[in-house]
Motif scaffolding. Structure first.
Motif: not given
Length: 484
Positions: A92-100
């Motif tokens: 889940v974290l790997a798929e999140m954009k840096a700003e999110d």
């Protein structure tokens, strides 16, 4: 038969560490809609990091994630159940954009790293390791590499496991005694970051969070045998249908019901930051090359002054290496129960040193096995305060003859690994379901004898008042060795 759950009831959770966060997550997942999470720490601001002063056991650079539980099959199974959930959180974290990304997390950093756990002993396997190997699932036996077995060492090499994970201290090369098992199902989680992510999930699920000094719990509100809610430090009363107390080492001082089943104890932790210009050390202690490790974990003897009861970690992404001693569980009898008059151990978190005996053990081990660390300054010395149950098993249940109150406590230094899944079983207890885990965690009588060494009391040798506290002045190579 369990009664039909009241999903609209108001539930207060006291404590936003692992037990509280996991409970809140699974309450929301189960469909409860009126959940409130309280803690005296502003975790939404400090992101559970140790350096700003977070003092709960859950606030740490890293924690061991392992399923090595001897013959305690239910804990073993629960650890194996948690591992896929940790992997899912990584995904889940790997798929999140840096700003999110939630505050406190950054791109490319995984919460769960299965770098392996090397459980070492001087000669032969400890009894707990023999039991663990006998209990491990048949299909995972190939992930266990006994370091004294030349054939298994070759197998590890064939599997492209670095030799440094089998012998990170060069003991085999130096002809020093060593036995143990490298367990490649295990590793570590980045603890403070994991809590910050769990808090993000909790708030996203609609749980109302009350975080900050003013929202610390001052007392429980009681009407006869019923707990009706809490009073926070700002004097406000918060009423509830059910109050769940999950505040770790602070719990015995809040709940007289738990005093004889749980004691607050501390482990000794040293953190060493690697210099940025020492790429050799960054490479050596990288999780790619260096495992989680323990040394004679169950063999410490205060009478013989041996070197045992130790564990340590690879470096964090910021280059912090942790070495810790849990052979002696320190106590601090600084609180007197208003209900029973009994003196209780209470967390003392305003210290940056550790007991001299803990320093002796850690330093002696490092002198023989990790001398390069003794050339570096300590970043931090601290005591990590746990709620130890009398039998090391969690205590999650309604106290006898008390209504409206559920206790989730007794983490005993091994609860963190269950963060993604433990709350499911807390909710089962809330709903009075009869399962193998609700039976495992239920309220019990004080056992005969002293199975966890928690009955020495104020006169015991482990009390902080009997310890000389030491730190940087005796750590570095060439320090004042005579004091140890």
């Amino acid at each position: 038969m369990s009664p039909q759950p009241d999903y609209a009831q108001k539930i207060l959770i006291v404590g936003a560490g692992v037990f509280g966060l996991s409970t809140a997550l699974h309450l929301a997942k189960r469909g409860y809609t009126h959940i409130h999470l309280f803690d005296s720490q502003p975790y939404h601001i400090n992101n559970y990091a140790c350096s700003p002063g977070c003092d709960a056991a859950s606030c740490d650079e890293n924690k061991i994630l392992r399923a090595s539980y001897g013959d305690a099959r239910l804990y073993q199974d629960l650890a194996f159940k948690a591992m896929p959930e940790w992997r899912r959180w990584n995904e889940v974290l790997a798929e999140m954009k840096a700003e999110d990304l939630p505050a406190g997390l950054r791109e490319g950093v995984r919460l769960w790293n299965d770098c392996g756990f090397l459980r070492l002993s001087g000669e032969g396997l400890e009894e707990s390791e023999v039991a663990t190997q006998a209990s491990f699932p048949e299909g995972l036996r190939g992930t266990q590499y006994r370091v004294s077995d030349e054939g298994r060492r070759r197998d590890a090499e064939d599997e492209r496991i670095p030799k440094t994970k089998i012998d990170p201290f060069g003991r085999l090369e130096r002809g020093l005694a060593m036995d143990g098992v490298l367990d490649m199902t295990a590793g570590f989680v980045l603890a403070s970051r994991a809590c910050a992510f769990a808090l993000f999930l909790v708030r996203r699920a609609g749980v109302k969070t009350w975080l900050g000094r003013e929202y610390g719990t001052k007392s429980l509100m009681r009407e006869g045998k019923r707990v009706t809610g809490i009073v926070t430090n700002d004097g406000e009363e918060h009423f509830a249908d059910t109050t769940i107390v999950a505040c770790g080492g602070w719990t015995p001082s809040l709940l007289p019901e738990i005093e004889q089943l749980v004691e607050t104890t501390a482990g000794s932790v040293l953190s060493i930051r690697l210099p940025e210009n020492r790429q050799d050390l960054w490479d050596k202690f990288s999780p790619d090359n260096f495992p989680v490790w323990s040394w004679n974990m169950n063999s410490y003897d205060p009478n013989s002054k041996n070197v045992a009861g130790l564990y340590g970690m690879p470096r964090t992404p910021e280059g912090v290496v942790k070495v810790a001693f849990r052979g002696a569980k320190w106590t601090n009898y600084a609180y007197r129960s208003s209900a029973t008059g009994r003196q209780l151990s209470y967390p003392k978190t305003d210290v940056d040193k550790i007991p001299e005996e803990a320093m002796r053990v850690i330093r002696s081990f490092c002198e023989e096995n990790l001398p390069e660390l003794l050339d570096l300054d300590l970043e931090r010395g601290r005591l990590c305060w746990y709620s130890d149950s009398v039998d090391n098993s969690f205590l999650i249940d309604y106290p006898p003859e008390t209504e409206g109150l559920l206790v989730a406590n007794g983490g005993s230094g091994h609860g963190f690994k269950f963060l993604p899944v433990l709350g499911e079983h807390v909710v089962d207890v809330l709903e009075r379901k009869d399962t193998e885990y609700t039976r495992l965690f239920r309220w019990r009588d004080v056992p005969e004898g002293d199975p966890n060494g928690l009955r020495e009391g104020v006169e015991g040798w482990r009390t902080l008042g009997r310890q000389k506290m030491v730190g940087q002045e005796v750590w570095r190579r060439g320090g004042d060795d005579a004091r140890l």
